[in-house]
Design a protein around this motif. Structure first.
Motif, short mmCIF file in Angstrom:
data_model
loop_
_atom_site.label_atom_id
_atom_site.label_comp_id
_atom_site.label_asym_id
_atom_site.label_seq_id
_atom_site.Cartn_x
_atom_site.Cartn_y
_atom_site.Cartn_z
N VAL A 33 0.86 -1.19 0.00
CA VAL A 33 0.00 0.00 0.00
C VAL A 33 0.89 1.23 0.00
N GLU A 34 0.59 2.15 -0.91
CA GLU A 34 1.38 3.39 -0.96
C GLU A 34 0.54 4.51 -0.39
N THR A 35 1.10 5.20 0.56
CA THR A 35 0.38 6.37 1.06
C THR A 35 1.27 7.60 0.88
N ARG A 36 0.65 8.70 0.45
CA ARG A 36 1.41 9.94 0.26
C ARG A 36 1.49 10.65 1.61
N VAL A 37 2.70 10.99 1.97
CA VAL A 37 2.88 11.65 3.25
C VAL A 37 3.35 13.07 2.97
N MET A 38 2.68 14.04 3.55
CA MET A 38 3.08 15.45 3.37
C MET A 38 4.32 15.74 4.20
N THR A 39 5.27 16.35 3.60
CA THR A 39 6.42 16.80 4.39
C THR A 39 6.40 18.33 4.36
N ASP A 40 7.51 18.96 4.69
CA ASP A 40 7.54 20.43 4.73
C ASP A 40 7.07 21.04 3.41
N GLY A 41 6.41 22.11 3.49
CA GLY A 41 5.97 22.82 2.28
C GLY A 41 5.01 21.97 1.48
N ASP A 42 5.17 22.00 0.17
CA ASP A 42 4.25 21.25 -0.68
C ASP A 42 4.78 19.87 -1.04
N ASP A 43 5.94 19.53 -0.52
CA ASP A 43 6.55 18.25 -0.91
C ASP A 43 5.76 17.07 -0.35
N THR A 44 5.64 16.05 -1.14
CA THR A 44 5.04 14.81 -0.62
C THR A 44 6.00 13.67 -0.88
N THR A 45 6.01 12.72 0.02
CA THR A 45 6.81 11.51 -0.23
C THR A 45 5.87 10.32 -0.16
N CYS A 46 6.33 9.24 -0.70
CA CYS A 46 5.51 8.04 -0.70
C CYS A 46 5.96 7.08 0.39
N LYS A 47 5.03 6.61 1.18
CA LYS A 47 5.38 5.61 2.19
C LYS A 47 4.77 4.29 1.72
N THR A 48 5.59 3.26 1.60
CA THR A 48 5.01 1.97 1.20
C THR A 48 5.00 1.00 2.38
N GLU A 49 3.88 0.37 2.51
CA GLU A 49 3.73 -0.61 3.60
C GLU A 49 3.12 -1.89 3.04
N THR A 50 3.45 -3.01 3.69
CA THR A 50 2.84 -4.26 3.24
C THR A 50 1.70 -4.60 4.19
N GLU A 51 0.56 -4.86 3.58
CA GLU A 51 -0.60 -5.25 4.38
C GLU A 51 -0.92 -6.69 4.06
N MET A 52 -1.29 -7.44 5.07
CA MET A 52 -1.67 -8.81 4.78
C MET A 52 -3.17 -8.96 4.92
N GLY A 53 -3.72 -9.90 4.20
CA GLY A 53 -5.16 -10.09 4.28
C GLY A 53 -5.53 -11.53 3.96
N VAL A 54 -6.79 -11.83 4.21
CA VAL A 54 -7.28 -13.19 3.97
C VAL A 54 -8.33 -13.15 2.87
N VAL A 55 -8.16 -14.03 1.90
CA VAL A 55 -9.14 -14.12 0.82
C VAL A 55 -9.67 -15.55 0.78
N LEU A 56 -10.96 -15.70 1.01
CA LEU A 56 -11.57 -17.03 0.89
C LEU A 56 -12.67 -16.91 -0.15
N SER A 57 -12.56 -17.71 -1.21
CA SER A 57 -13.54 -17.57 -2.29
C SER A 57 -14.94 -17.92 -1.81
N SER A 58 -15.04 -18.83 -0.85
CA SER A 58 -16.36 -19.21 -0.34
C SER A 58 -17.08 -17.98 0.22
N ILE A 59 -16.32 -17.07 0.78
CA ILE A 59 -16.95 -15.90 1.40
C ILE A 59 -17.29 -14.86 0.34
N THR A 60 -16.41 -14.72 -0.61
CA THR A 60 -16.71 -13.79 -1.70
C THR A 60 -17.98 -14.25 -2.42
N ASP A 61 -18.10 -15.55 -2.63
CA ASP A 61 -19.22 -16.07 -3.41
C ASP A 61 -20.54 -16.14 -2.63
#
Ligand code: F6R
Length: 385
Positions: A33-61
């Motif tokens: 996941v990339e989130t834009r982080v505001m720094t001084d002035g108008d500058d923005t930097t990108c913070k990347t983080e890894t998120e984990m999740g669970v995907v079960l097709s039975s639940i989607t369906d």
């Protein structure tokens, strides 16, 4: 075909890290996941983080049926029923849906109250257990939605259910169930995480933490398996026993039941599992210097209470085999034997604590010269009542 192991049971115990990886493959996913982080002035930097999740097709369906369940009824037999007890705690904690865990054989003959708002989860390694199959047929007649947790692909129970999740642990040959149990528990944890996330009943923090820690369980299982020689040694000193007691609380109570069942099945030693606090209400009368008591006493919020159970056992000369968290100094001083587990979240501890109990049952049975892969009077799938 036993992969160099003397028995299928030992091979299957040792396969568990790999089995759980297979069980989680494609179901535990990570994304950046990339989130834009505001720094001084108008500058923005990108913070990347890894998120984990669970995907079960039975639940989607089948989102509607599962998220709107007013109640979940788990039906199973034997070891699969023990997995159901752990599932109940997970689902109630994180999905806030009431869960009942039923022996399939009792449920099917009791004229139970089942409605179309119920979800019935059938847990069966073989997918052929007669009582479990009959229980879901009965529940179906009342319009309940049926979810299967099976190992054998295309088995009768898998075919009879509306949806489900295979545990994918590979064929289990040893009659005593080992890797199927940890696979069933893993699927139930995934199910609770996925439903809880969709319903918004689990905090983002818990969801992330549990998913990440679950992903790390196979590595920790490998550490636990290194205790095999130690457990083989200590097992030799317990072959004299005619009885064993197993105690645990909360998530570890079903593990105590499962440990006792394993020992009974393959070593033919009588064993009983109890919630530790029940000891005072009867079983304590059995304790003397001949009674080995296996206590699961990991570092969780019940620790002090379980510690006092151990003191009560020692005061009566019982022999304590304690399963503790790594670095425990208090119980190590009073227990006769200590088995240390790596730290993990309390709800994931059953996946680690089960392993030494499987090994203990295995080695005691081997020392007694029993046929561990095909214990007397037992069949791998119970297709008749
Ligand atoms: C215990 C054991 C049995 C089975 C039970 C249910 O080690 O193997 O208690 O768990 O007969 O079998 P399945 O899961 O095939 O329905």
């Amino acid at each position: 075909e036993k992969g160099g192991f003397p028995h299928f049971m030992l091979k299957e115990i040792f396969e568990q890290p790999e089995c759980l990886r297979n069980c989680m493959r494609g179901r535990v996913v990570s994304r950046t996941v990339e989130t834009r982080v505001m720094t001084d002035g108008d500058d923005t930097t990108c913070k990347t983080e890894t998120e984990m999740g669970v995907v079960l097709s039975s639940i989607t369906d089948h989102r509607q049926q599962l998220l709107n369940a007013k109640r979940i009824i788990i039906v199973a037999c034997g070891t699969s029923w023990h997995a159901g007890l752990i599932g109940k705690q997970m689902i109630e904690n994180y999905c806030r849906i009431p869960v009942e865990v039923e022996y399939a054989s009792e449920f099917r003959y009791r004229n139970p109250v089942v409605t179309k708002d119920d979800v019935v989860i059938a847990i069966s390694q073989s997918g052929e257990t007669a009582d479990t199959l009959a229980a879901i047929k009965l529940a179906k007649e009342s319009g309940a939605f049926i979810y299967g947790i099976c190992n054998s692909i295309g088995s009768s129970i898998a075919r009879e259910t509306d949806t489900g999740t295979y545990i994918h642990v590979g064929p289990e040959i040893g009659v005593a169930s080992t890797k199927a149990f940890t696979g069933q528990v893993t699927v139930l944890i995934l199910l609770a995480l996925a439903i809880g996330k969709e319903k918004g009943t689990i905090s983002e923090n818990d969801y992330q933490k549990i998913t990440e820690q679950l992903w790390n369980i196979p590595a920790k299982m490998k550490e636990v398996l290194k205790l095999n020689n130690k457990i083989a040694d200590l097992s030799r000193t317990f072959t004299y026993a005619r009885n064993f007691i197993y105690l645990g609380r909360g998530f570890q109570y079903p593990v105590a039941l499962e440990g006792a069942l394993k020992l009974k099945e393959i070593s033919y030693i009588h064993a009983e599992g109890y919630p530790a606090a029940e000891m005072k209400h009867g079983p304590i009368a059995l304790i003397d210097s001949d009674m080995p008591v296996v206590v699961i006493a990991t570092h969780n919020f019940m620790y002090e209470k379980v510690l006092s159970n151990i003191q009560e056992i020692k005061a009566r000369q019982g022999r304590v085999i304690a399963i503790v968290s790594k670095g425990d100094e208090t119980i190590s001083k009073i227990a006769d034997e200590v088995i240390e587990l790596p730290e993990t979240l309390e709800c994931l501890e059953p996946l680690l604590a089960t392993i030494p109990l499987q090994l203990l049952a295995y080695h005691v049975a081997v020392c007694k010269g029993k046929n561990v892969d095909q214990p007397r009077n037992l069949a791998k799938s119970v297709t008749v009542e």
